[in-house]
Design a protein around this motif. Structure first.
Motif, PDB file in Angstrom:
ATOM      1  N   THR A  15       0.832  -1.200   0.000  1.00 29.03           N
ATOM      2  CA  THR A  15       0.000   0.000   0.000  1.00 29.03           C
ATOM      3  C   THR A  15       0.868   1.252   0.000  1.00 29.03           C
ATOM      4  O   THR A  15       0.647   2.180  -0.777  1.00 29.03           O
ATOM      5  CB  THR A  15      -0.943  -0.008   1.220  1.00 29.03           C
ATOM      6  OG1 THR A  15      -1.735  -1.203   1.165  1.00 29.03           O
ATOM      7  CG2 THR A  15      -1.842   1.204   1.232  1.00 29.03           C
ATOM      8  N   ALA A  16       1.900   1.264   0.846  1.00 30.70           N
ATOM      9  CA  ALA A  16       2.807   2.414   0.903  1.00 30.70           C
ATOM     10  C   ALA A  16       3.583   2.554  -0.401  1.00 30.70           C
ATOM     11  O   ALA A  16       3.803   3.674  -0.884  1.00 30.70           O
ATOM     12  CB  ALA A  16       3.767   2.276   2.080  1.00 30.70           C
ATOM     13  N   GLY A  17       3.999   1.444  -0.977  1.00 32.54           N
ATOM     14  CA  GLY A  17       4.734   1.479  -2.234  1.00 32.54           C
ATOM     15  C   GLY A  17       3.907   2.043  -3.370  1.00 32.54           C
ATOM     16  O   GLY A  17       4.394   2.825  -4.186  1.00 32.54           O
ATOM     17  N   ARG A  18       2.632   1.662  -3.431  1.00 31.38           N
ATOM     18  CA  ARG A  18       1.725   2.198  -4.457  1.00 31.38           C
ATOM     19  C   ARG A  18       1.586   3.712  -4.285  1.00 31.38           C
ATOM     20  O   ARG A  18       1.684   4.464  -5.255  1.00 31.38           O
ATOM     21  CB  ARG A  18       0.356   1.540  -4.369  1.00 31.38           C
ATOM     22  CG  ARG A  18      -0.678   2.168  -5.307  1.00 31.38           C
ATOM     23  CD  ARG A  18      -2.041   1.505  -5.164  1.00 31.38           C
ATOM     24  NE  ARG A  18      -2.038   0.165  -5.696  1.00 31.38           N
ATOM     25  CZ  ARG A  18      -2.062  -0.130  -6.992  1.00 31.38           C
ATOM     26  NH1 ARG A  18      -2.064   0.817  -7.876  1.00 31.38           N
ATOM     27  NH2 ARG A  18      -2.086  -1.382  -7.391  1.00 31.38           N
ATOM     28  N   ALA A  19       1.397   4.161  -3.051  1.00 30.42           N
ATOM     29  CA  ALA A  19       1.233   5.598  -2.801  1.00 30.42           C
ATOM     30  C   ALA A  19       2.492   6.366  -3.211  1.00 30.42           C
ATOM     31  O   ALA A  19       2.411   7.427  -3.836  1.00 30.42           O
ATOM     32  CB  ALA A  19       0.910   5.841  -1.326  1.00 30.42           C
ATOM     33  N   ARG A  20       3.659   5.839  -2.866  1.00 28.94           N
ATOM     34  CA  ARG A  20       4.909   6.515  -3.236  1.00 28.94           C
ATOM     35  C   ARG A  20       5.119   6.525  -4.742  1.00 28.94           C
ATOM     36  O   ARG A  20       5.613   7.500  -5.294  1.00 28.94           O
ATOM     37  CB  ARG A  20       6.084   5.861  -2.521  1.00 28.94           C
ATOM     38  CG  ARG A  20       6.108   6.183  -1.040  1.00 28.94           C
ATOM     39  CD  ARG A  20       7.386   5.666  -0.382  1.00 28.94           C
ATOM     40  NE  ARG A  20       7.264   5.708   1.046  1.00 28.94           N
ATOM     41  CZ  ARG A  20       7.123   4.642   1.829  1.00 28.94           C
ATOM     42  NH1 ARG A  20       7.120   3.434   1.314  1.00 28.94           N
ATOM     43  NH2 ARG A  20       7.012   4.770   3.126  1.00 28.94           N
ATOM     44  N   LEU A  21       4.746   5.436  -5.411  1.00 30.81           N
ATOM     45  CA  LEU A  21       4.879   5.388  -6.862  1.00 30.81           C
ATOM     46  C   LEU A  21       3.937   6.403  -7.514  1.00 30.81           C
ATOM     47  O   LEU A  21       4.309   7.075  -8.482  1.00 30.81           O
ATOM     48  CB  LEU A  21       4.599   3.976  -7.375  1.00 30.81           C
ATOM     49  CG  LEU A  21       4.885   3.721  -8.847  1.00 30.81           C
ATOM     50  CD1 LEU A  21       6.332   4.068  -9.209  1.00 30.81           C
ATOM     51  CD2 LEU A  21       4.585   2.276  -9.193  1.00 30.81           C
ATOM     52  N   ARG A  44      13.209  11.668 -21.346  1.00 29.16           N
ATOM     53  CA  ARG A  44      13.526  10.807 -20.211  1.00 29.16           C
ATOM     54  C   ARG A  44      12.357  10.776 -19.227  1.00 29.16           C
ATOM     55  O   ARG A  44      11.953   9.713 -18.756  1.00 29.16           O
ATOM     56  CB  ARG A  44      14.794  11.292 -19.504  1.00 29.16           C
ATOM     57  CG  ARG A  44      15.230  10.384 -18.350  1.00 29.16           C
ATOM     58  CD  ARG A  44      16.511  10.862 -17.691  1.00 29.16           C
ATOM     59  NE  ARG A  44      16.453  12.213 -17.173  1.00 29.16           N
ATOM     60  CZ  ARG A  44      15.874  12.564 -16.010  1.00 29.16           C
ATOM     61  NH1 ARG A  44      15.306  11.661 -15.252  1.00 29.16           N
ATOM     62  NH2 ARG A  44      15.865  13.822 -15.614  1.00 29.16           N
ATOM     63  N   PHE A  45      11.785  11.958 -18.938  1.00 23.40           N
ATOM     64  CA  PHE A  45      10.628  12.013 -18.035  1.00 23.40           C
ATOM     65  C   PHE A  45       9.454  11.236 -18.615  1.00 23.40           C
ATOM     66  O   PHE A  45       8.773  10.485 -17.899  1.00 23.40           O
ATOM     67  CB  PHE A  45      10.206  13.454 -17.747  1.00 23.40           C
ATOM     68  CG  PHE A  45      11.079  14.175 -16.778  1.00 23.40           C
ATOM     69  CD1 PHE A  45      11.343  13.658 -15.516  1.00 23.40           C
ATOM     70  CD2 PHE A  45      11.645  15.400 -17.122  1.00 23.40           C
ATOM     71  CE1 PHE A  45      12.150  14.333 -14.613  1.00 23.40           C
ATOM     72  CE2 PHE A  45      12.453  16.083 -16.225  1.00 23.40           C
ATOM     73  CZ  PHE A  45      12.711  15.548 -14.979  1.00 23.40           C
ATOM     74  N   LEU A  46       9.201  11.396 -19.921  1.00 25.04           N
ATOM     75  CA  LEU A  46       8.077  10.705 -20.552  1.00 25.04           C
ATOM     76  C   LEU A  46       8.267   9.190 -20.510  1.00 25.04           C
ATOM     77  O   LEU A  46       7.302   8.445 -20.300  1.00 25.04           O
ATOM     78  CB  LEU A  46       7.889  11.195 -21.986  1.00 25.04           C
ATOM     79  CG  LEU A  46       7.443  12.661 -22.121  1.00 25.04           C
ATOM     80  CD1 LEU A  46       7.391  13.067 -23.591  1.00 25.04           C
ATOM     81  CD2 LEU A  46       6.107  12.903 -21.433  1.00 25.04           C
ATOM     82  N   GLU A  53       3.229   4.371 -15.156  1.00 26.34           N
ATOM     83  CA  GLU A  53       1.807   4.174 -15.468  1.00 26.34           C
ATOM     84  C   GLU A  53       1.520   2.706 -15.764  1.00 26.34           C
ATOM     85  O   GLU A  53       0.524   2.158 -15.274  1.00 26.34           O
ATOM     86  CB  GLU A  53       1.411   5.039 -16.666  1.00 26.34           C
ATOM     87  CG  GLU A  53       1.297   6.501 -16.356  1.00 26.34           C
ATOM     88  CD  GLU A  53       1.034   7.360 -17.586  1.00 26.34           C
ATOM     89  OE1 GLU A  53       0.561   8.495 -17.393  1.00 26.34           O
ATOM     90  OE2 GLU A  53       1.311   6.909 -18.729  1.00 26.34           O
ATOM     91  N   ASP A  54       2.380   2.070 -16.552  1.00 28.38           N
ATOM     92  CA  ASP A  54       2.191   0.653 -16.868  1.00 28.38           C
ATOM     93  C   ASP A  54       2.259  -0.206 -15.603  1.00 28.38           C
ATOM     94  O   ASP A  54       1.451  -1.113 -15.410  1.00 28.38           O
ATOM     95  CB  ASP A  54       3.245   0.167 -17.866  1.00 28.38           C
ATOM     96  CG  ASP A  54       3.018   0.697 -19.270  1.00 28.38           C
ATOM     97  OD1 ASP A  54       1.930   1.242 -19.544  1.00 28.38           O
ATOM     98  OD2 ASP A  54       3.952   0.575 -20.094  1.00 28.38           O
ATOM     99  N   ALA A  55       3.222   0.090 -14.733  1.00 25.15           N
ATOM    100  CA  ALA A  55       3.363  -0.674 -13.490  1.00 25.15           C
ATOM    101  C   ALA A  55       2.126  -0.532 -12.618  1.00 25.15           C
ATOM    102  O   ALA A  55       1.622  -1.520 -12.081  1.00 25.15           O
ATOM    103  CB  ALA A  55       4.605  -0.225 -12.732  1.00 25.15           C
ATOM    104  N   LEU A  56       1.626   0.685 -12.480  1.00 30.19           N
ATOM    105  CA  LEU A  56       0.435   0.896 -11.659  1.00 30.19           C
ATOM    106  C   LEU A  56      -0.781   0.202 -12.263  1.00 30.19           C
ATOM    107  O   LEU A  56      -1.582  -0.390 -11.543  1.00 30.19           O
ATOM    108  CB  LEU A  56       0.168   2.393 -11.474  1.00 30.19           C
ATOM    109  CG  LEU A  56       1.113   3.087 -10.498  1.00 30.19           C
ATOM    110  CD1 LEU A  56       0.994   4.602 -10.614  1.00 30.19           C
ATOM    111  CD2 LEU A  56       0.845   2.637  -9.069  1.00 30.19           C
TER     112      LEU A  56
END
Length: 144
Positions: A15-21, A44-46, A53-56
């Motif tokens: 849960t904390a990892g998702r919020a930080r991501l 690089r930012f894009l 976004e894909d990971a989430l």
């Protein structure tokens, strides 16, 4: 809540990892918006934004993954002891979550690879870049 079984390596986040991501994603979006349209920095930012976004989008909460309480798995907090008796607690997490704390280690790290699938009470050999060393697994528990 039903548990899911996954045959491929999922993006498993606490849960904390998702919020930080999500915070990192928002920060990268702001940074990209503040850079020149065709710059290498913006590209690089894009690229980072796309990865996050894909990971989430593909992620599941660690609580949703069926666990085997007898072995060390991705999403576990593990207490280990070295040869001189010093104890350390590590959290085995997805690589995107690994930089979120000194005790967070990537599932791809030599230490995590040595621990995964093993049981409390077992001694493991960690094949680290600085040289191999042994640890004893004292305990494991599922993160939330």
């Amino acid at each position: 809540m039903s548990k899911v079984m996954l045959s491929t390596t999922p993006v498993v986040l606490t849960t904390a990892g998702r919020a930080r991501l999500q915070e990192r994603l928002a920060s990268a979006r702001r940074a990209a918006a503040g850079t020149d349209e065709g710059s290498a920095e913006r590209q690089r930012f894009l690229a980072e934004i796309t990865v996050m976004e894909d990971a989430l989008r593909q992620s599941v909460a660690v609580e949703e993954v069926q666990e085997d309480p007898t072995i060390v798995e991705l999403g576990d907090e593990v207490v280990v002891q070295d040869a001189v008796g010093a104890e350390e607690t590590v959290r085995i997490v997805h690589p995107l979550e690994a930089r979120q704390g000194a005790d967070h280690i990537s599932v791809d790290s030599p230490l995590a690879r040595a621990l995964l699938g093993r049981r409390p009470g077992e001694r493991v050999l960690v094949d680290a870049p600085a040289g191999p060393y042994e640890l004893t697994i004292l305990d494991r528990r599922r993160l939330s």
